[in-house]
Scaffold this active site. Structure first.
Site, PDB file in Angstrom:
ATOM      1  N   THR A 328       0.949  -1.151   0.034  1.00 44.48           N
ATOM      2  CA  THR A 328      -0.087  -0.032   0.119  1.00 44.48           C
ATOM      3  C   THR A 328       0.858   1.076  -0.017  1.00 44.48           C
ATOM      4  O   THR A 328       1.963   1.188   0.613  1.00 44.48           O
ATOM      5  CB  THR A 328      -1.079   0.048   1.376  1.00 44.48           C
ATOM      6  OG1 THR A 328      -1.637   1.270   1.299  1.00 44.48           O
ATOM      7  CG2 THR A 328      -0.069  -0.210   2.675  1.00 44.48           C
ATOM      8  N   HIS A 380       2.414 -11.617  14.099  1.00 44.92           N
ATOM      9  CA  HIS A 380       3.773 -12.384  14.987  1.00 44.92           C
ATOM     10  C   HIS A 380       3.614 -13.673  15.361  1.00 44.92           C
ATOM     11  O   HIS A 380       4.244 -14.625  15.790  1.00 44.92           O
ATOM     12  CB  HIS A 380       3.938 -11.631  16.094  1.00 44.92           C
ATOM     13  CG  HIS A 380       5.289 -11.467  16.771  1.00 44.92           C
ATOM     14  ND1 HIS A 380       6.183 -12.225  16.298  1.00 44.92           N
ATOM     15  CD2 HIS A 380       5.755 -10.279  17.476  1.00 44.92           C
ATOM     16  CE1 HIS A 380       7.336 -11.923  16.879  1.00 44.92           C
ATOM     17  NE2 HIS A 380       7.135 -10.802  17.626  1.00 44.92           N
TER      18      HIS A 380
END
Length: 409
Positions: A328, A380
């Site tokens: 993006t 994560h």
């Protein structure tokens, strides 16, 4: 003959859709293949063309209605203006509209003249036709109470119409010098909201940052940009460099290109990159497939095509399906730094930002360079700090030395 307008087959993952816009009103002439209504799903906007020439005879599902596949939207009459039957020809002794209007005027005058002067004055003051009021006086004459009752009914009806207008799809509430505008969410905006909330609630999202010196790429674009555009018919932008650098970094860190599916980790041996594109209906992420096999020119042409389709609302479900990693570029809007949100089921997203001249230290000297911040948000649960930081450093090194992109080193 009447032809039905049906909702097109919706994509497999879409249960229903919303009638977004009718481009024609009942009674309008329609040409075959002309778009008459748009259907909005939570992914794309589908255009429904006219199956035949004719006139729009009926709208069964108004704007905002929820529809499913093959549901009736409206009807088209294929009878042309010159197709008359014997029954449609008026008899010669039938009164013309002008005759009927003249008779009505005469009747109104006779009704009004039969009333007293006070009643005639009240009728004239309130612009009321005498024949609209049923008189309760002697001989059917209109009384003052009859007029007051008629005015009360007219005011009640006007209030109901005003209330209906306020409760329409778009309403404006004004008070003093301020106003509020209430507009319902589109299906696409609702879906975007759901996806963003899902990403925040279902991933252990973390963001790491770095910065890149864009001088080498800017010099390269300045040197070869004109020749590139002349030869390939498309401008040499920044996004093709970003995508090439990301693909090379993904090859080195396959965890970034993977996704979680239940208790399994799915590693992808292909490189389908989603790019965030802002459209009038909201942010969408069309996919550029097999980026590792595309040239810089191919990537730029694909980006241009997808951007145009997004702007015109022509993106298909296939254009938006898949993608292993998203890029993006908030820098086109002036964003200096941000923390992008992951696009599930992907595991990471790279945010590019505005290029700004800043003082930096090069060989123990302070120089002015065009610098850009990079932001990598990642899940994560799958990606550790070593992989995320290593990936971002790899992207940084490749962008600061674009020759390595050609040599794949």
């Amino acid at each position: 003959m009447t032809i039905e307008i049906l909702t097109p087959d919706l994509p497999e993952s879409v249960a229903d859709a919303t009638v977004a816009t009718w481009h024609k009103n009942v009674g309008d002439a329609i040409k075959r293949d002309e778009v008459i209504v748009e259907i909005e799903t939570d992914k794309v906007v589908l255009e429904v063309p006219a199956p035949h020439d004719g006139i729009l005879a009926e709208i069964s599902q108004v704007q905002g209605a929820t529809v499913i596949s093959k549901q009736l939207l409206g009807k088209i009459s294929t009878v042309q203006a010159g197709d008359f039957t014997q029954e449609t020809i008026k008899p010669t002794n039938e009164a013309t509209p002008a005759d009927r209007k003249s008779a009505a005027i005469e009747h109104d005058h006779s009704d009004a003249d039969s009333q007293g002067p006070a009643i005639r004055r009240l009728l004239a003051e309130h612009n009321i036709e005498a024949h609209l009021i049923k008189g309760t006086g002697v001989g059917g004459r209109i009384t003052r109470e009859d007029i007051e009752h008629h005015l009360a009914q007219r005011q009640t009806q006007a209030s109901k119409q005003a209330t209906a207008t306020e409760q329409s799809t778009v309403s404006t509430v004004s008070y003093s010098a301020r106003s509020e505008k209430r507009v319902p969410m589109t299906r696409l905006r609702k879906r975007i909201a759901e996806r963003l909330l899902e990403a925040k609630n279902t991933t252990a999202m973390l963001t790491t940052f770095n910065e890149v010196d864009m001088q080498p790429i800017m010099t390269l674009r300045k040197t070869y940009g004109e020749k590139f555009e002349k030869q390939h018919g498309v401008r040499l932008g920044f996004m093709s460099f970003y995508i090439k650098a990301v693909v090379e970094a993904l090859k080195r860190y396959p965890e970034i290109n993977a996704s979680i599916d239940g208790d399994d980790v799915v590693y992808h041996n292909y490189f389908d990159i989603s790019i965030a594109v802002s459209t009038p209906r909201g942010l969408v992420t069309p996919v550029i497939r097999n980026c590792d096999k595309l040239s810089m020119a191919d990537i730029e042409k694909t980006i241009k095509e997808l951007a145009e389709k997004g702007r015109d609302g022509k993106l298909t479900v296939e254009d938006l399906t898949g993608g292993n990693f998203t890029i993006t570029n908030g820098g086109v809007f002036g964003s200096l730094m941000s923390t992008p949100i992951i696009n599930p089921p992907q595991s990471a997203i790279l945010g590019m930002h505005a290029i700004k001249d800043r003082p930096v230290a090069v060989n123990c000297q302070v120089v002015i360079r065009p610098m850009m911040y990079l932001a990598l948000s990642y899940d994560h649960r799958l990606i550790d700090g070593r992989e995320s930081v290593g990936f971002l450093v790899a992207v940084k090194d490749l962008l600061e030395d674009p020759t390595r992109l050609l040599l794949e080193i």
